[in-house]
Write an enzyme that holds these catalytic residues in place. Structure first.
Site, PDB file in Angstrom:
ATOM      1  N   LYS A 180       0.877  -1.174   0.000  1.00 32.75           N
ATOM      2  CA  LYS A 180       0.000   0.000   0.000  1.00 32.75           C
ATOM      3  C   LYS A 180       0.918   1.230   0.000  1.00 32.75           C
ATOM      4  CE  LYS A 180      -2.077   3.521   2.107  1.00 32.75           C
ATOM      5  NZ  LYS A 180      -1.777   4.563   1.166  1.00 32.75           N
ATOM      6  N   GLU A 255       9.765   2.113  10.809  1.00 31.92           N
ATOM      7  CA  GLU A 255      10.796   3.147  10.667  1.00 31.92           C
ATOM      8  C   GLU A 255      10.073   4.480  10.656  1.00 31.92           C
ATOM      9  OE1 GLU A 255      13.920   0.987  11.153  1.00 31.92           O
ATOM     10  OE2 GLU A 255      13.903   3.183  11.008  1.00 31.92           O
ATOM     11  N   CYS A 289      13.975  11.014   6.421  1.00 28.51           N
ATOM     12  CA  CYS A 289      13.976  10.774   7.865  1.00 28.51           C
ATOM     13  C   CYS A 289      15.388  10.915   8.420  1.00 28.51           C
ATOM     14  CB  CYS A 289      13.387   9.414   8.191  1.00 28.51           C
ATOM     15  SG  CYS A 289      14.255   8.078   7.412  1.00 28.51           S
ATOM     16  N   GLU A 390       9.941  16.631  14.178  1.00 26.06           N
ATOM     17  CA  GLU A 390      10.399  16.428  12.802  1.00 26.06           C
ATOM     18  C   GLU A 390       9.641  17.388  11.892  1.00 26.06           C
ATOM     19  OE1 GLU A 390       9.398  12.679  10.716  1.00 26.06           O
ATOM     20  OE2 GLU A 390      11.517  12.611  10.198  1.00 26.06           O
TER      21      GLU A 390
HETATM   22  N1  LIG Z   1      10.268   8.319   8.331  1.00 28.52           N
HETATM   23  C1  LIG Z   1      10.030   8.745   7.115  1.00 28.52           C
HETATM   24  O1  LIG Z   1      10.759   8.429   6.213  1.00 28.52           O
HETATM   25  C2  LIG Z   1       8.821   9.554   6.860  1.00 28.52           C
HETATM   26  C3  LIG Z   1       8.322  10.401   7.804  1.00 28.52           C
HETATM   27  N2  LIG Z   1       7.224  11.139   7.524  1.00 28.52           N
HETATM   28  C4  LIG Z   1       6.756  12.069   8.561  1.00 28.52           C
HETATM   29  O2  LIG Z   1       5.360  12.033   8.598  1.00 28.52           O
HETATM   30  C5  LIG Z   1       4.805  13.321   8.387  1.00 28.52           C
HETATM   31  C6  LIG Z   1       3.491  13.176   7.677  1.00 28.52           C
HETATM   32  O3  LIG Z   1       3.649  12.520   6.438  1.00 28.52           O
HETATM   33  P1  LIG Z   1       2.519  11.512   5.960  1.00 28.52           P
HETATM   34  O4  LIG Z   1       2.629  11.192   4.554  1.00 28.52           O
HETATM   35  O5  LIG Z   1       1.204  12.039   6.394  1.00 28.52           O
HETATM   36  O6  LIG Z   1       2.949  10.188   6.768  1.00 28.52           O
HETATM   37  P2  LIG Z   1       2.035   9.007   7.245  1.00 28.52           P
HETATM   38  O7  LIG Z   1       2.710   8.336   8.363  1.00 28.52           O
HETATM   39  O8  LIG Z   1       0.644   9.466   7.414  1.00 28.52           O
HETATM   40  O9  LIG Z   1       2.013   8.055   5.948  1.00 28.52           O
HETATM   41  C7  LIG Z   1       2.870   6.974   5.737  1.00 28.52           C
HETATM   42  C8  LIG Z   1       2.070   5.813   5.143  1.00 28.52           C
HETATM   43  O10 LIG Z   1       1.113   5.354   6.100  1.00 28.52           O
HETATM   44  C9  LIG Z   1      -0.176   5.336   5.515  1.00 28.52           C
HETATM   45  N3  LIG Z   1      -1.224   5.528   6.531  1.00 28.52           N
HETATM   46  C10 LIG Z   1      -1.863   6.673   6.882  1.00 28.52           C
HETATM   47  N4  LIG Z   1      -2.790   6.426   7.829  1.00 28.52           N
HETATM   48  C11 LIG Z   1      -2.738   5.108   8.094  1.00 28.52           C
HETATM   49  C12 LIG Z   1      -3.453   4.248   8.973  1.00 28.52           C
HETATM   50  N5  LIG Z   1      -4.397   4.686   9.785  1.00 28.52           N
HETATM   51  N6  LIG Z   1      -3.133   2.949   8.985  1.00 28.52           N
HETATM   52  C13 LIG Z   1      -2.158   2.463   8.186  1.00 28.52           C
HETATM   53  N7  LIG Z   1      -1.476   3.219   7.305  1.00 28.52           N
HETATM   54  C14 LIG Z   1      -1.746   4.535   7.266  1.00 28.52           C
HETATM   55  C15 LIG Z   1      -0.102   6.447   4.505  1.00 28.52           C
HETATM   56  O11 LIG Z   1      -1.151   6.341   3.585  1.00 28.52           O
HETATM   57  P3  LIG Z   1      -1.749   7.652   2.849  1.00 28.52           P
HETATM   58  O12 LIG Z   1      -0.712   8.206   1.994  1.00 28.52           O
HETATM   59  O13 LIG Z   1      -2.837   7.055   2.078  1.00 28.52           O
HETATM   60  O14 LIG Z   1      -2.180   8.586   3.931  1.00 28.52           O
HETATM   61  C16 LIG Z   1       1.274   6.187   3.906  1.00 28.52           C
HETATM   62  O15 LIG Z   1       1.228   5.118   3.009  1.00 28.52           O
HETATM   63  C17 LIG Z   1       5.875  14.054   7.613  1.00 28.52           C
HETATM   64  O16 LIG Z   1       5.766  15.412   7.780  1.00 28.52           O
HETATM   65  C18 LIG Z   1       7.120  13.491   8.249  1.00 28.52           C
HETATM   66  O17 LIG Z   1       7.386  14.170   9.440  1.00 28.52           O
HETATM   67  C19 LIG Z   1       6.581  11.033   6.331  1.00 28.52           C
HETATM   68  C20 LIG Z   1       7.038  10.217   5.352  1.00 28.52           C
HETATM   69  C21 LIG Z   1       8.225   9.427   5.535  1.00 28.52           C
HETATM   70  O1  LIG Z   2      19.015   8.770   3.875  1.00 36.17           O
HETATM   71  C1  LIG Z   2      18.616   7.846   3.193  1.00 36.17           C
HETATM   72  O2  LIG Z   2      19.240   7.444   2.209  1.00 36.17           O
HETATM   73  C2  LIG Z   2      17.354   7.103   3.544  1.00 36.17           C
HETATM   74  C3  LIG Z   2      16.348   7.984   4.168  1.00 36.17           C
HETATM   75  C4  LIG Z   2      15.108   7.281   4.525  1.00 36.17           C
HETATM   76  O3  LIG Z   2      15.076   6.098   4.720  1.00 36.17           O
HETATM   77  C5  LIG Z   2      13.858   8.019   4.664  1.00 36.17           C
HETATM   78  O4  LIG Z   2      13.862   9.240   4.557  1.00 36.17           O
HETATM   79  O5  LIG Z   2      12.816   7.379   4.874  1.00 36.17           O
END
Ligand SMILES: NC(=O)C1=CN([C@@H]2O[C@H](COP(=O)(O)OP(=O)(O)OC[C@H]3O[C@@H](n4cnc5c(N)ncnc54)[C@H](OP(=O)(O)O)[C@@H]3O)[C@@H](O)[C@H]2O)C=CC1
Ligand SMILES: O=C(O)CCC(=O)C(=O)O
Length: 488
Positions: A180, A255, A289, A390
């Site tokens: 997903k 993660e 991240c 973050e």
């Molecule tokens: N660690 C990392 O690499 C990341 C961190 N982030 C952090 O998260 C913040 C928000 O980003 P966002 O895209 O909203 O991140 P989310 O955590 O909401 O999304 C990540 C994934 O989880 C899915 N998801 C959302 N709600 C649910 C649920 N209830 N159950 C299961 N899966 C779910 C999302 O689907 P959908 O897209 O359909 O909502 C997407 O596929 C960013 O500002 C950043 O701080 C975001 C992305 C990556």
């Molecule tokens: O720094 C990277 O290459 C990986 C970063 C990462 O895993 C993320 O932003 O989710």
């Protein structure tokens, strides 16, 4: 008469075929560099498609797990070859869908190909140990068994690398997959899955269902036939995934966020530290991240570092990632742009000094995109929101400290512990940092972002579920150990 170009509609991939959702509803995936441009339409799927995908993955797993590791590896090598042929198309789609610059998107796609080849090779490596039994007639050893069907929930910031670094190890160790992807980058994810299809993977081994997190993501968490869930995204949703999976006894791996520091010691190579801070903090518009967001500088080099940093940040060219002169693209979505702007406002309100940037960019052809200036704050105190949460945007917070000891203390003063860097030439400083820094990745004289696919990746504290992804560490999540005792 003008020519009408029809925007493509993409389907779910279930049981080896491309299928629309019964909802007949679609999401438009838009270009964050120009919100009027629709990159493609994807299915707003329902639980019905999710159930079909899980059922087909469950059925396919029976024969997939029985293949030798080498045979599964052959499929992954084929996927890598198909992806190599499509590298330009996939990278361009990624840039159009989430905004990172084309060279970064190509680099990420190449990384995806390398990950596939790495895990293809894993199919030929050892999976267990012989352990001496106290019974001298017995043979005792460990082997590994796949979890079964794995649910993969991925974010938009690495729409090729993250799905692949979860799916490739899942598959090589004998699991089947339901992916997903984030809504924002579903078209890119489907282009990745097309490579698996063209490589001829058996039907049901890999499935993709697009749709909302609350329906499809939550559906994966709750589904009784999903045996493991691997997630990358926000810490709020990650915790929900962990709690849901735990409550029904499924394995999970999370993660989540980072609030990654770079420490600049008095003996640092300042030019190197500046380059790495900019690259680690602002590439991909800070949406990693592992991105650097706190820059902790020892007072005797603070002014000099600050001036050199500002001079370089001012040179950054922000623009459409498809244009070769752009160094930094837009935020990936309007909501991400608004999040970043609201953190900037909070920084000012809480008393940090805005040294540079801080504004949305709406001139010179950027008005239709979600662009923000690279932003630098100073006089940041560790307790401020911009030093704790973050932001996931191009925002650097400069924090002045009096000693290396204080620098490490400040660096550890957050709930996250993903990645951390130090710039120093002193071996004693390096060793102190390696020992005392609470982070899963500690990097010396190198930027905080940019992980290597063959090494374990994951965080301490609230950055992860304390598990590790990538490299050989991946086997720990995607398999269970079986201890075997044999007596003639
Ligand atoms: N660690 C990392 O690499 C990341 C961190 N982030 C952090 O998260 C913040 C928000 O980003 P966002 O895209 O909203 O991140 P989310 O955590 O909401 O999304 C990540 C994934 O989880 C899915 N998801 C959302 N709600 C649910 C649920 N209830 N159950 C299961 N899966 C779910 C999302 O689907 P959908 O897209 O359909 O909502 C997407 O596929 C960013 O500002 C950043 O701080 C975001 C992305 C990556
Ligand atoms: O720094 C990277 O290459 C990986 C970063 C990462 O895993 C993320 O932003 O989710």
């Amino acid at each position: 008469m003008g020519v009408t170009i029809k925007t493509k509609t993409y389907c779910n991939y279930i049981n080896g075929g491309w299928k629309p959702s019964v909802t007949e509803e679609l999401y438009a995936s838009i270009n964050p560099a120009n919100k009027d441009e629709i990159v493609g339409y994807v299915q707003k799927s329902s639980e019905k498609e999710l159930n079909e995908a899980v059922a087909s993955a469950k059925e396919a797993q029976v024969s997939w797990r029985k293949l030798s590791g080498a045979a599964r590896g052959e499929y992954l090598y084929k996927v890598a070859a198909v992806m190599e042929e499509k590298i330009e198309e996939i990278a361009e789609t990624m840039t159009r869908e989430m905004g990172k610059t084309l060279p970064e998107a190509k680099g990420e796609t190449a990384r995806g190909i390398a990950i596939l080849r790495y895990y293809a090779g894993e199919g030929m490596r050892k999976v267990g140990d012989i352990i001496p039994s106290t019974d001298n007639e017995a043979l005792m050893f460990t082997t590994r068994t796949p979890l079964g069907v794995v649910g993969v929930i991925t974010p938009w910031n690495f729409p090729v690398a993250i799905p692949i670094w979860k799916m490739a190890p899942a598959l090589i160790y004998g699991n089947t997959v339901v992916l997903k992807p984030a809504i924002e980058t579903s078209v890119t994810a489907i282009k990745v899955v097309e490579c698996f299809h063209e490589a001829g993977l058996p039907a049901g081994v890999i499935n993709v269902v697009t749709g909302s997190g609350s329906v499809i993501g939550q559906g994966l968490i709750d589904h009784p036939d999903i045996n493991g869930i691997t997630f990358t995204g926000s810490d709020q949703i990650g915790k929900r995934v962990g709690q849901g999976a735990f409550s029904r006894g499924a394995k999970y791996q999370l993660e989540m966020g980072g609030k990654n520091p770079v420490i600049v010691a008095s003996d640092a190579d300042l030019n190197l530290a500046v380059e790495a801070t900019i690259s680690g903090g602002l590439r991909s518009t800070g949406q990693k991240c592992t991105a650097t967001s706190r820059v902790i500088v020892v007072s005797d080099v603070y002014e000099e570092f600050k001036q050199r940093l500002l001079a370089k940040v001012k040179e950054i060219k922000v623009g459409n990632g498809l244009e070769s002169e752009s160094w930094m693209g837009p935020c990936a979505s309007e909501s991400q742009l608004n999040t970043v702007l609201s953190y900037i406002e909070k920084g000012v309100a809480e008393g940090a000094s805005l040294l540079y940037g801080g504004k949305r960019l709406v001139e010179d052809g950027l008005e239709k995109g979600f662009y923000v200036q690279p932003t630098v704050f100073e006089n940041v105190k560790s307790g401020m929101t911009i030093a704790q949460e973050e932001i996931f945007g191009p925002v650097l917070a400069l924090i002045k400290v009096n000693s290396l000891e204080e620098a490490v203390e400040v660096a550890n003063d957050v709930k996250f512990g993903l990645s951390a860097s130090i710039f120093t030439k002193n071996i004693g400083n390096m060793l102190t940092f390696i020992q005392d820094m609470d982070a899963g990745l500690v990097r010396i004289n190198a930027e905080s972002a940019g992980v290597e696919l063959q090494a374990p990746f994951g965080g301490m504290k609230q950055s992860s579920s304390h598990s590790r992804e990538q490299g050989q560490a991946a086997i720990e999540f995607f398999t269970s150990i079986k201890t075997v005792f044999v007596k003639p």
